[in-house]
Design a protein around this motif. Structure first.
Motif, PDB file in Angstrom:
ATOM      1  N   LYS A   1     -19.361  48.327  76.175  1.00 13.73           N
ATOM      2  CA  LYS A   1     -19.393  49.008  77.470  1.00 13.73           C
ATOM      3  C   LYS A   1     -20.741  48.799  78.161  1.00 13.73           C
ATOM      4  N   ARG A   2     -21.827  48.888  77.400  1.00 12.05           N
ATOM      5  CA  ARG A   2     -23.152  48.726  78.003  1.00 12.05           C
ATOM      6  C   ARG A   2     -23.379  47.299  78.488  1.00 12.05           C
ATOM      7  N   ILE A   3     -22.909  46.337  77.679  1.00  8.41           N
ATOM      8  CA  ILE A   3     -23.073  44.937  78.102  1.00  8.41           C
ATOM      9  C   ILE A   3     -22.261  44.666  79.357  1.00  8.41           C
ATOM     10  N   SER A   4     -21.040  45.204  79.393  1.00  9.42           N
ATOM     11  CA  SER A   4     -20.208  45.011  80.595  1.00  9.42           C
ATOM     12  C   SER A   4     -20.865  45.638  81.817  1.00  9.42           C
ATOM     13  N   ARG A   5     -21.466  46.799  81.609  1.00 10.28           N
ATOM     14  CA  ARG A   5     -22.156  47.453  82.727  1.00 10.28           C
ATOM     15  C   ARG A   5     -23.353  46.634  83.193  1.00 10.28           C
ATOM     16  N   LEU A   6     -24.103  46.061  82.254  1.00  6.30           N
ATOM     17  CA  LEU A   6     -25.258  45.239  82.625  1.00  6.30           C
ATOM     18  C   LEU A   6     -24.830  43.956  83.319  1.00  6.30           C
ATOM     19  N   LEU A   7     -23.681  43.390  82.890  1.00  9.74           N
ATOM     20  CA  LEU A   7     -23.175  42.189  83.552  1.00  9.74           C
ATOM     21  C   LEU A   7     -22.774  42.494  84.991  1.00  9.74           C
ATOM     22  N   GLU A   8     -22.205  43.670  85.209  1.00  8.12           N
ATOM     23  CA  GLU A   8     -21.854  44.051  86.567  1.00  8.12           C
ATOM     24  C   GLU A   8     -23.089  44.193  87.440  1.00  8.12           C
ATOM     25  N   LEU A   9     -24.209  44.594  86.828  1.00 13.09           N
ATOM     26  CA  LEU A   9     -25.463  44.754  87.572  1.00 13.09           C
ATOM     27  C   LEU A   9     -26.268  43.461  87.631  1.00 13.09           C
ATOM     28  N   ASN A  10     -25.711  42.339  87.081  1.00 12.60           N
ATOM     29  CA  ASN A  10     -26.384  41.033  87.075  1.00 12.60           C
ATOM     30  C   ASN A  10     -27.729  41.094  86.355  1.00 12.60           C
ATOM     31  N   ALA A  11     -27.728  41.792  85.205  1.00 12.53           N
ATOM     32  CA  ALA A  11     -28.958  41.872  84.412  1.00 12.53           C
ATOM     33  C   ALA A  11     -29.250  40.517  83.804  1.00 12.53           C
ATOM     34  N   LEU A  12     -30.560  40.196  83.651  1.00 13.13           N
ATOM     35  CA  LEU A  12     -30.963  38.894  83.135  1.00 13.13           C
ATOM     36  C   LEU A  12     -30.990  38.835  81.604  1.00 13.13           C
TER      37      LEU A  12
END
Length: 260
Positions: A196-207
């Protein structure tokens, strides 16, 4: 006057309805208690499981039966030192009976009085045998019987220890397998949260995350599920084996005292 039958009928109907309601409530309560008892599980410790397995074991019962036979043989060997008494009773005419005599118009039996002769139609003989010297026969027989008792006791103890070891191994195997299931569930929750956290970071375009991280988490989660399946299989195996040893039905449920 016409209202009295109606009132009586109304009272009977109310009483019947009340009794039916109470009966229904009691029935539901009894059903609920029965369901609670069905859901209840036995909580057994290691010592309890060992004792139940020993009591239920047919092998231990057979060895104890052999021990009882050996102990009776020892008691028989010890009894050889005591006097042996034999009695013989005869009913009917005997060989050494004397003819009856008539005195003062009465018939008298001239046979000697005592237990050895009860008249013309009865005789009792008692024989007492006391062994004085048997050339070691009785002592050797008693020694052999005592050795047989000791051997049977060792067999019983050995079988009980074997059952105790088997129950102990299954007991801790069950604890270990249940711990594996619990750890796998915790790991699955961890990977679900990580996904869930990785999916959330991907949505935020985290590097610091990539799409491949999701696949890696899924691979770890799948490996955890395989480990959980193996642990669950171990739980079923150990539980079924313990039920067979202690005499519980396959559908019965129980829990162990130790958890870790």
């Amino acid at each position: 006057m016409g209202l009295k039958p109606c009132r009586a009928l109304y009272f009977k109907l109310c009483l019947t309805a009340t009794m039916a309601g109470l009966g229904f409530i009691l029935l539901c309560r009894g059903w609920a208690l029965g369901e609670e008892q069905k859901r209840g599980k036995l909580v057994l410790g290691l010592e309890e499981l060992i004792q139940m397995a020993i009591v239920h074991s047919p092998e231990v019962a057979e060895n104890r039966s052999d021990l009882a036979i050996a102990e009776s043989q020892l008691a028989q060997a010890k009894a050889g030192y005591y006097p042996q008494i034999e009695s013989t009773a005869l009913i009917g005419p005997v060989n050494d009976a004397e003819e009856p005599v008539i005195r003062d118009n009465r018939i008298y039996d001239p046979s000697p009085e005592g237990l050895s002769s009860l008249g013309v139609f009865g005789r009792v003989d008692l024989t007492v045998t006391q062994p004085l010297y048997t050339f070691g026969k009785l002592s050797r027989r008693k020694e052999a019987a005592r050795s047989g008792v000791n051997a049977r006791k060792f067999t019983v103890t050995s079988k009980e220890n074997e059952i105790a070891l088997r129950v102990t191994e299954l007991y801790y195997a069950l604890i270990l397998a249940e711990g594996g299931v619990k750890s796998a569930d915790e790991a699955r929750e961890f990977f679900d949260e990580a996904k869930k956290r990785i999916s959330r970071l991907l949505e935020l375009n985290a590097l610091n995350v990539a799409e491949s991280d999701l696949y890696r988490v899924d691979a770890f989660r799948a490996d955890t599920q395989r480990s959980r399946a193996r642990a669950q299989k171990g739980v079923r195996f150990a539980s079924f084996a313990l039920k067979a040893l202690i005499g519980l039905a396959p559908e019965a449920e129980f829990e162990v005292v130790e958890k870790d």
